[in-house]
Design a protein around this motif. Structure first.
Motif, PDB file in Angstrom:
ATOM      1  N   GLU A  89      -0.359  21.214 -22.563  1.00 39.18           N
ATOM      2  CA  GLU A  89       0.534  21.978 -22.903  1.00 39.18           C
ATOM      3  C   GLU A  89      -0.137  23.413 -21.970  1.00 39.18           C
ATOM      4  N   GLN A  90      -1.573  23.501 -22.180  1.00 38.21           N
ATOM      5  CA  GLN A  90      -2.471  24.687 -21.744  1.00 38.21           C
ATOM      6  C   GLN A  90      -2.274  24.656 -19.780  1.00 38.21           C
ATOM      7  N   GLN A  91      -2.331  23.374 -19.786  1.00 41.36           N
ATOM      8  CA  GLN A  91      -2.501  23.080 -18.205  1.00 41.36           C
ATOM      9  C   GLN A  91      -1.328  23.176 -17.152  1.00 41.36           C
ATOM     10  N   VAL A  92      -0.457  22.766 -18.464  1.00 41.26           N
ATOM     11  CA  VAL A  92       1.552  23.717 -17.608  1.00 41.26           C
ATOM     12  C   VAL A  92       0.962  24.712 -17.200  1.00 41.26           C
ATOM     13  N   VAL A  93       0.912  26.210 -18.366  1.00 44.23           N
ATOM     14  CA  VAL A  93       1.450  27.049 -18.689  1.00 44.23           C
ATOM     15  C   VAL A  93      -0.058  27.680 -17.842  1.00 44.23           C
ATOM     16  N   GLU A  94      -1.495  27.195 -16.762  1.00 41.71           N
ATOM     17  CA  GLU A  94      -1.913  27.784 -16.280  1.00 41.71           C
ATOM     18  C   GLU A  94      -0.937  27.265 -14.645  1.00 41.71           C
ATOM     19  N   LEU A  95      -0.572  26.236 -14.619  1.00 39.10           N
ATOM     20  CA  LEU A  95      -0.400  25.097 -13.205  1.00 39.10           C
ATOM     21  C   LEU A  95       0.983  26.639 -13.285  1.00 39.10           C
ATOM     22  N   LYS A  96       1.266  26.719 -14.283  1.00 40.71           N
ATOM     23  CA  LYS A  96       3.203  27.565 -14.001  1.00 40.71           C
ATOM     24  C   LYS A  96       2.930  29.768 -13.960  1.00 40.71           C
ATOM     25  N   ARG A  97       1.513  29.908 -13.951  1.00 41.29           N
ATOM     26  CA  ARG A  97       1.512  30.797 -13.681  1.00 41.29           C
ATOM     27  C   ARG A  97       1.248  31.003 -11.878  1.00 41.29           C
ATOM     28  N   LYS A  98       0.411  30.025 -11.810  1.00 48.00           N
ATOM     29  CA  LYS A  98       0.295  29.627 -10.545  1.00 48.00           C
ATOM     30  C   LYS A  98       2.046  29.860  -9.325  1.00 48.00           C
ATOM     31  N   HIS A  99       2.845  28.795 -10.168  1.00 50.57           N
ATOM     32  CA  HIS A  99       3.636  28.443  -9.752  1.00 50.57           C
ATOM     33  C   HIS A  99       5.320  28.934 -10.058  1.00 50.57           C
ATOM     34  N   PRO A 100       5.204  29.843 -10.248  1.00 52.47           N
ATOM     35  CA  PRO A 100       6.489  30.133 -11.015  1.00 52.47           C
ATOM     36  C   PRO A 100       7.991  29.794 -10.559  1.00 52.47           C
ATOM     37  N   ASP A 101       7.858  30.035  -8.866  1.00 49.10           N
ATOM     38  CA  ASP A 101       9.269  29.624  -8.353  1.00 49.10           C
ATOM     39  C   ASP A 101       9.287  28.188  -7.773  1.00 49.10           C
ATOM     40  N   VAL A 102       9.086  26.710  -8.985  1.00 52.22           N
ATOM     41  CA  VAL A 102       8.848  25.978  -8.358  1.00 52.22           C
ATOM     42  C   VAL A 102       8.528  24.862 -10.629  1.00 52.22           C
ATOM     43  N   ILE A 103       9.692  24.138  -9.779  1.00 51.29           N
ATOM     44  CA  ILE A 103       9.878  22.686 -10.742  1.00 51.29           C
ATOM     45  C   ILE A 103       8.708  21.923 -11.052  1.00 51.29           C
ATOM     46  N   LEU A 104       8.221  22.079 -12.618  1.00 49.63           N
ATOM     47  CA  LEU A 104       6.480  21.825 -11.560  1.00 49.63           C
ATOM     48  C   LEU A 104       7.181  20.134 -13.008  1.00 49.63           C
ATOM     49  N   MET A 105       7.146  18.699 -12.087  1.00 50.55           N
ATOM     50  CA  MET A 105       7.258  17.024 -12.478  1.00 50.55           C
ATOM     51  C   MET A 105       5.435  16.986 -12.722  1.00 50.55           C
ATOM     52  N   VAL A 106       4.716  17.023 -13.945  1.00 52.03           N
ATOM     53  CA  VAL A 106       3.737  16.679 -14.650  1.00 52.03           C
ATOM     54  C   VAL A 106       3.042  15.517 -14.794  1.00 52.03           C
TER      55      VAL A 106
END
Length: 259
Positions: free
Chosen positions: A70-87
């Motif tokens: 979840e910490q990885q996801v939070v950091e990735l979402k902070r870098k790409h806030p307007d993107v739907i991320l598929m992890v």
């Protein structure tokens, strides 16, 4: 007669005094209380109209403890806030938080609460189908892949931590058809191809041999070449400038390295 005149005079005097008393009482009643005490009225208006005192804001302490993933996801979402991320997590691609709710609504999959976020997932071999579904719905989709294998992780310094992950593809309506790994033209393992898709611009300028009278390789150069390339899936930019000969062997090597 005198008695009557005296009574009449007393009655008139009494009537005048009563009228005077009634007039004074009426004037007293007609005057508002605030006119007799203007300072009190002014203080009341000031207290009534002044804004309430601001309450001191106490520091908000969050006690949310994220898992390493979840910490990885939070950091990735902070870098790409307007993107739907598929992890990528094992053999599935997972959505987290608001992305999971959007994916559940658009793709018709199940979303549920897991630890700190809502989550939903799709199998890895259906990646291209679901990416196209989200892009066609108007969303920008980012694919986050594991950048290390289980064998490398077990022998590395990160053996106790989560897999390293990074954004490997970014897809919109403008780049979806050009991405062969998603459009279906060349589908590799787990729905991904091995080729890059660079849009390249090349500029060359002839080198004056008379001004370059050195010996060795410097004397064999004919042109100065500049290259800028953009990977249309991830947005990665590469650029460089180098000397080349008339055969453009250096430029050929650069283009091959980008493909």
């Amino acid at each position: 007669i005198r008695h009557c005149i005296l009574l009449s005079f007393q009655a008139k005097t009494s009537l005048r005094s009563s009228r005077r008393r009634v007039t004074q009482e009426a004037q007293t009643i007609s005057k508002p209380h605030t006119q007799t005490r203007p300072n009190l009225h002014r203080r009341f208006l000031q207290r009534f109209l002044e804004p309430p005192p601001e309450e001191e804001s106490l520091p908000v302490t969050t006690s949310i403890k994220y898992t390493p993933l979840e910490q990885q996801v939070v950091e990735l979402k902070r870098k790409h806030p307007d993107v739907i991320l598929m992890v990528e997590v094992g053999y599935r691609y997972r959505f987290f938080g608001e992305d999971a709710e959007i994916a559940a609504r658009v793709l018709g999959i199940y979303a549920h609460m897991d630890h700190s976020f809502m989550t939903a997932s799709v199998p890895t071999f259906r990646l291209n189908v679901h990416v196209r579904g989200l892009v066609n719905a108007g969303y920008k989709v980012g694919v986050v892949k594991q950048t290390e294998t289980a064998a490398i992780k077990s022998h590395g310094a990160n053996r106790a931590g989560p897999f390293f992950r990074g954004l490997s593809g970014l897809y919109t309506k403008a780049t979806l058809e050009a991405a062969e790994d998603i459009s279906g033209g060349c589908v590799g393992e787990e729905g991904f191809g091995g080729q890059s898709n660079f849009l390249v611009c090349v500029v060359d300028e002839r080198v004056d041999r008379e001004s370059n009278k050195g010996c060795g390789l410097e004397a064999s150069f004919d042109v100065r070449v500049g290259v800028v390339g953009v990977e249309i899936s991830t947005g990665e930019v590469v650029h460089g400038e180098f000397n080349d000969n008339f055969m453009r062997s250096g430029l050929e090597a650069v283009i091959l390295s980008l493909s």
